[in-house]
Design a protein around this motif. Structure first.
Motif, mmCIF file in Angstrom:
data_model
loop_
_atom_site.group_PDB
_atom_site.id
_atom_site.type_symbol
_atom_site.label_atom_id
_atom_site.label_comp_id
_atom_site.label_asym_id
_atom_site.label_seq_id
_atom_site.Cartn_x
_atom_site.Cartn_y
_atom_site.Cartn_z
ATOM 1 N N VAL A 262 0.837 -1.210 0.000
ATOM 2 C CA VAL A 262 0.000 0.000 0.000
ATOM 3 C C VAL A 262 0.869 1.257 0.000
ATOM 4 O O VAL A 262 0.546 2.268 -0.624
ATOM 5 N N LYS A 263 1.980 1.230 0.712
ATOM 6 C CA LYS A 263 2.907 2.358 0.832
ATOM 7 C C LYS A 263 2.205 3.632 1.315
ATOM 8 O O LYS A 263 2.208 4.662 0.637
ATOM 9 N N PRO A 264 1.584 3.567 2.486
ATOM 10 C CA PRO A 264 0.932 4.780 3.013
ATOM 11 C C PRO A 264 1.960 5.864 3.261
ATOM 12 O O PRO A 264 3.086 5.590 3.689
ATOM 13 N N VAL B 295 -4.978 10.358 2.904
ATOM 14 C CA VAL B 295 -6.227 10.007 3.571
ATOM 15 C C VAL B 295 -6.633 8.622 3.072
ATOM 16 O O VAL B 295 -6.844 8.420 1.872
ATOM 17 N N ILE B 296 -6.719 7.666 3.999
ATOM 18 C CA ILE B 296 -6.935 6.270 3.627
ATOM 19 C C ILE B 296 -8.142 5.705 4.362
ATOM 20 O O ILE B 296 -8.305 5.933 5.556
ATOM 21 N N ARG C 236 -0.765 -0.288 11.532
ATOM 22 C CA ARG C 236 0.444 -0.339 10.716
ATOM 23 C C ARG C 236 0.554 0.879 9.807
ATOM 24 O O ARG C 236 1.642 1.436 9.622
ATOM 25 N N MET C 237 -0.567 1.306 9.226
ATOM 26 C CA MET C 237 -0.522 2.448 8.312
ATOM 27 C C MET C 237 -0.357 3.759 9.063
ATOM 28 O O MET C 237 0.295 4.683 8.569
ATOM 29 N N ALA C 238 -0.947 3.853 10.244
ATOM 30 C CA ALA C 238 -0.825 5.082 11.027
ATOM 31 C C ALA C 238 0.625 5.353 11.405
ATOM 32 O O ALA C 238 1.037 6.512 11.550
#
Length: 243
Positions: A55-57, A62-63, A76-78
């Motif tokens: 995903v490579k946030p 904004v996801i 994990r994304m945060a």
């Protein structure tokens, strides 16, 4: 005859599926993460790590993390600085995720009860849409995919982590035997609920094969679709772009 939907190996009226799936996840919510560790021997953590790397946030993005109840993907994304909205149709799952976030000191996540087929968000709201181990429980997968496309901005990306059917000879038969015979027993021992885990295993078997699901993603409007099998397709990362 009323429209039918799959509930494990059973076909039921489509308008009953949301309630019955909801009952499953309300039953398993408190033991959901413990059971994931037990069933996958902890490998689900590696799969989710790999998923988020794909995903490579990025900071400022904004996801929407759909079916993200207990927060595993969102946490994990945060860590990468993205602004995450965690959505799930099941409030019990969201409550577990909120408690976990508080214990970990993770602030800034937005928690929102949503039906994947009828999102309340405006068009072109998100830079990315993620869904991990959730889309096979949706009644109308095509509607959920259409909603994912709608709420993404142009240039937005779709990522789905889901069980599929491994294509490795021998391993497929061994996993089938393990999942059907042992997983319900593990569910009974740990969560006190064999039937919910029997449904979850059966729902994997009823989900479309990898290439068929990829075609559904393309039909929803996504371009540059890709499938990345893990363990021969036991699990797969699906992706596509809104261009």
């Amino acid at each position: 005859m009323s429209e039918q939907a799959s509930f494990g190996y059973e076909d039921i009226p489509a308008d009953e599926k949301v309630e019955r799936v909801g009952a499953v996840f309300s039953s398993v919510a408190r033991k959901y993460d413990v059971m994931n560790d037990a069933m996958s021997v902890g490998m689900h953590r590696l799969w989710k790590d790999k998923f988020v790397r794909r995903v490579k946030p990025r900071e400022g993005e904004v996801i929407l993390d759909m079916a993200g109840g207990t927060g595993d993907i969102a946490f994990r994304m945060a860590d990468e600085g993205a602004e995450i909205t965690v959505s799930d149709i099941n409030q019990d799952m969201l409550d577990v995720g909120i408690e976990r976030a508080m214990k970990r000191g993770i602030d800034g996540l937005v928690w929102s009860r949503q039906n994947a087929e009828e999102l309340a968000f405006a068009d072109r709201t998100f830079d990315a849409y993620t869904i991990a181990f959730g889309i096979r429980n949706v009644t109308h997968v095509d509607k959920a995919l259409a909603e994912a496309f709608r709420v993404l901005r142009h240039g937005g990306r779709f990522f789905c982590l889901e069980f599929s059917t491994t294509e490795w000879p021998g391993f497929k038969e061994a996993y089938d035997a393990y999942s059907h015979k042992l997983v319900p027993k593990i569910g009974q021992a740990i969560a006190g609920d064999a039937e919910s885990y029997r449904y979850l295993i059966e729902s994997i078997r009823r989900f479309p094969p990898m290439r068929e699901f990829e075609a559904m993603i393309r039909t929803a409007g996504f371009s540059q679709t890709r499938v990345e099998p893990i363990l021969g397709g036991l699990v797969a990362i699906h992706s596509g772009w809104k261009v």
